[in-house]
Motif scaffolding. Structure first.
Motif, PDB file in Angstrom:
ATOM      1  N   ASN A   1      65.325  18.171 -88.238  1.00 14.31           N
ATOM      2  CA  ASN A   1      65.519  18.773 -86.925  1.00 14.31           C
ATOM      3  C   ASN A   1      66.071  20.354 -86.876  1.00 14.31           C
ATOM      4  O   ASN A   1      65.817  21.021 -85.961  1.00 14.31           O
ATOM      5  N   SER A   2      66.793  20.587 -87.850  1.00  6.25           N
ATOM      6  CA  SER A   2      67.026  22.071 -88.204  1.00  6.25           C
ATOM      7  C   SER A   2      65.982  22.878 -88.304  1.00  6.25           C
ATOM      8  O   SER A   2      65.755  24.234 -88.068  1.00  6.25           O
ATOM      9  N   ALA A   3      64.484  22.475 -88.340  1.00  6.36           N
ATOM     10  CA  ALA A   3      63.393  23.456 -88.403  1.00  6.36           C
ATOM     11  C   ALA A   3      62.608  23.504 -87.002  1.00  6.36           C
ATOM     12  O   ALA A   3      61.954  24.107 -86.523  1.00  6.36           O
ATOM     13  N   VAL A   4      63.471  23.173 -85.980  1.00  6.63           N
ATOM     14  CA  VAL A   4      62.980  23.259 -84.442  1.00  6.63           C
ATOM     15  C   VAL A   4      62.669  24.712 -84.054  1.00  6.63           C
ATOM     16  O   VAL A   4      61.639  25.153 -83.647  1.00  6.63           O
ATOM     17  N   THR A   5      63.514  25.466 -84.504  1.00  4.13           N
ATOM     18  CA  THR A   5      63.228  27.020 -84.202  1.00  4.13           C
ATOM     19  C   THR A   5      62.033  27.443 -84.856  1.00  4.13           C
ATOM     20  O   THR A   5      61.221  27.999 -84.290  1.00  4.13           O
ATOM     21  N   VAL A   6      61.706  27.227 -85.858  1.00  3.32           N
ATOM     22  CA  VAL A   6      60.380  27.469 -86.697  1.00  3.32           C
ATOM     23  C   VAL A   6      59.108  26.860 -85.918  1.00  3.32           C
ATOM     24  O   VAL A   6      58.241  27.602 -85.712  1.00  3.32           O
ATOM     25  N   LEU A   7      59.240  25.763 -85.540  1.00  2.00           N
ATOM     26  CA  LEU A   7      58.179  24.926 -84.898  1.00  2.00           C
ATOM     27  C   LEU A   7      57.916  25.322 -83.646  1.00  2.00           C
ATOM     28  O   LEU A   7      56.930  25.249 -83.060  1.00  2.00           O
ATOM     29  N   GLN A   8      59.025  25.946 -82.932  1.00  2.00           N
ATOM     30  CA  GLN A   8      58.626  26.301 -81.610  1.00  2.00           C
ATOM     31  C   GLN A   8      57.525  27.367 -81.479  1.00  2.00           C
ATOM     32  O   GLN A   8      56.616  27.397 -80.547  1.00  2.00           O
ATOM     33  N   ASN A   9      57.124  28.176 -82.531  1.00  2.00           N
ATOM     34  CA  ASN A   9      56.037  29.265 -82.371  1.00  2.00           C
ATOM     35  C   ASN A   9      55.183  28.915 -83.322  1.00  2.00           C
ATOM     36  O   ASN A   9      54.178  29.619 -83.610  1.00  2.00           O
ATOM     37  N   THR A  10      55.166  27.622 -83.986  1.00  2.00           N
ATOM     38  CA  THR A  10      54.038  27.271 -84.923  1.00  2.00           C
ATOM     39  C   THR A  10      53.381  25.858 -84.462  1.00  2.00           C
ATOM     40  O   THR A  10      54.118  24.960 -84.473  1.00  2.00           O
ATOM     41  N   PRO A  11      52.013  25.934 -84.238  1.00  2.00           N
ATOM     42  CA  PRO A  11      51.399  24.660 -83.932  1.00  2.00           C
ATOM     43  C   PRO A  11      51.448  23.701 -85.155  1.00  2.00           C
ATOM     44  O   PRO A  11      51.565  24.100 -86.446  1.00  2.00           O
ATOM     45  N   TRP A  12      51.285  22.324 -84.823  1.00  4.53           N
ATOM     46  CA  TRP A  12      51.443  21.440 -85.874  1.00  4.53           C
ATOM     47  C   TRP A  12      50.091  21.026 -86.582  1.00  4.53           C
ATOM     48  O   TRP A  12      49.538  20.048 -86.598  1.00  4.53           O
ATOM     49  N   LEU A  13      49.694  22.377 -87.129  1.00  3.76           N
ATOM     50  CA  LEU A  13      48.651  22.226 -88.035  1.00  3.76           C
ATOM     51  C   LEU A  13      48.623  21.913 -89.356  1.00  3.76           C
ATOM     52  O   LEU A  13      49.233  22.536 -90.294  1.00  3.76           O
ATOM     53  N   VAL A  14      48.470  20.600 -89.729  1.00  2.00           N
ATOM     54  CA  VAL A  14      48.613  20.142 -90.858  1.00  2.00           C
ATOM     55  C   VAL A  14      47.621  20.189 -91.718  1.00  2.00           C
ATOM     56  O   VAL A  14      46.504  19.755 -91.337  1.00  2.00           O
ATOM     57  N   ALA A  15      47.649  20.841 -92.846  1.00  2.00           N
ATOM     58  CA  ALA A  15      46.433  21.242 -93.806  1.00  2.00           C
ATOM     59  C   ALA A  15      46.143  19.966 -94.989  1.00  2.00           C
ATOM     60  O   ALA A  15      47.324  19.372 -95.280  1.00  2.00           O
ATOM     61  N   PRO A  16      44.899  19.764 -94.947  1.00  2.00           N
ATOM     62  CA  PRO A  16      44.512  18.605 -95.838  1.00  2.00           C
ATOM     63  C   PRO A  16      44.981  18.922 -97.350  1.00  2.00           C
ATOM     64  O   PRO A  16      44.894  17.844 -98.044  1.00  2.00           O
TER      65      PRO A  16
END
Length: 445
Positions: free
Chosen positions: A24-39
């Protein structure tokens, strides 16, 4: 547009997806980053083993492994992938893109409007002029809607039209998008004395106390190009569609191609849908390639990863409107009609199917005890569609066997409103009367 990366929602999603609280501490980072999971990221060995077994079983039946698409993720964590970023013929998974862009454009509570007007005076139950229908793009205007419209006209004291039935704007009925043919269906529906067997059958599905409409139109159906007619019109009533969320639910349960294409056309066409779906979900535009808004034809290609990302984007958006993805797509074990009627998909999964002559697809979200919500896409190429469906269901069952089932259904994907159809909620209640005669007259007998 959608604020997909709202910090509060991101925190909720980390929890709902089964991601440890420490993330949950990564919330700030994810605010501006799509959940693009790389294979290329490390996959889960147990899940990968289950998927490899699935692919080997398909290979024994002569199906090429590189023609089968699989994507499994929980939150921002990749579980397994095969051809995960390769655009593949997605069939009706295209409707996921149409649903996402529709929600972002109009909001879940949007209602399409159909305006009914008169071109002449109304005297003693007769309209001396034309009955004018100005369509507003309602993709779910069906028999029941038309019956209700006729009954409302009867309650207003109108039971005869001496002129024509004039169709203006974007009007479709019973999934017939040609305005002249849609107009003929409406003309029939307004007068019970002219009903076909199909119209009579649909009426019999309504509550027993439903009155039969009797609005006889002496003239013919006329289509006026554009959005206007000459002369002064008197507005009679405005008909409101079901909310967009309910329209999408009906569309996705039955995978209705006409509804999806109609929405895509209203949105500006398939290219606009593809572009906006990529922007809203964070998926690469190169992974959403559309030739239409419904999924008909192998030219529509979407990667398994992009499908999952669009599902996630929809869920994150509708949560702001007190809805879940289950209010928009079929729920296994609950929605017993449509394309999942005979499927053995694990209970409480929220899914969308897709089928072409040589394509079978299934995508959505699978709730598990140990891994939280698993967002998945399965796209198969092959001609034995029934066997492919069984193999898809079996793969999901193996995942729930490995990671456990959840009881009750997680609130994050439990429906928050009952399914509405044209005859489950009175269509007449969605008619706003704009003109009231001096004396109201009951329905003619």
């Amino acid at each position: 547009m959608l604020d997909l990366f709202n910090s509060t929602l991101t925190s909720v999603w980390l929890t709902m997806a089964g991601v440890p609280d420490s993330l949950n501490s990564a919330v700030t980072v994810l605010q501006n980053t799509p959940w693009l999971v790389a294979p290329g990221e490390e996959v889960d060995p147990d899940t990968e083993a289950i998927v490899q077994r699935y692919l080997k079983e398909l290979a024994t039946k002569g199906l090429l492994t590189n023609a089968q698409g699989v994507w499994l993720q929980t939150g921002p964590a990749l579980l397994a992938s095969n051809q995960g970023t390769t655009p593949l013929p997605a069939a009706s998974l295209t409707k996921v893109a149409t649903s996402l862009v529709s929600l972002a454009t109009w909001r879940p509570d949007h209602r399409f409007e159909t305006l009914v007007s008169a071109s002449g005076p109304i005297q003693q139950g007769t309209l001396y002029g034309d009955l004018v229908i100005q369509g507003g793009g309602d993709p779910l205007f069906v028999w029941e809607e038309a019956f209700a419209l006729g009954n409302t006209l009867n309650r207003m004291g109108i039971n005869r039209v001496m002129g024509n039935l004039v169709i203006v704007g974007n009007f479709a009925m019973n999934f017939e998008v040609k305005p002249d043919k849609a107009g003929e269906l409406l003309r029939e529906a307004l007068n019970a004395e002219s009903w076909s067997e199909e119209a009579s059958y649909q009426y019999q599905q309504l509550p027993a106390a439903t009155v039969k409409p009797k609005v006889a139109i002496a003239g013919t159906v006329q289509v006026v190009p554009g959005n206007g007619v000459a002369g002064n019109l008197t507005p009679l009533l405005r008909h409101y569609s079901l909310p967009l969320s309910q329209i999408l639910k009906n569309m996705n349960i039955y995978s209705n191609n006409v509804m999806s294409q109609s929405l895509a056309d209203l949105l500006g066409g398939h290219q606009v849908v593809a572009q906006k779906a990529a922007e809203l979900s964070g998926a690469p535009a190169s992974e959403i390639l559309l030739a239409n808004g419904s999924g008909l034809g192998v030219e529509n290609r979407i990667s398994p990863r992009a499908v999952a990302m669009m599902f996630i984007a929809i869920q994150r958006y509708v949560e702001e409107h007190n809805l879940t993805i289950a209010d928009l797509f079929p729920i296994s074990g609950r929605d017993h009609h449509g394309t999942i009627e005979a499927r053995k998909i694990p209970t409480a999964s929220v899914v969308k199917t897709g089928t072409l002559n040589d394509v079978s697809a299934l995508a959505g979200v699978l709730p598990t005890r140990d891994r939280g919500l698993i967002w998945f896409t399965i796209i198969n190429r092959g001609t034995d569609l029934e066997d492919l469906r069984q193999q898809q269901d079996s793969l999901l069952q193996r995942l729930t066997t490995r990671w456990g089932t959840v009881q009750p259904t997680p609130a994050a994907i439990a429906p928050r409103q009952p399914l509405q159809t044209a005859n489950s909620v009175s269509s007449e209640n969605r008619n706003e009367i704009l003109y009231k005669p001096a004396v109201e007259v009951g329905n003619p007998q």
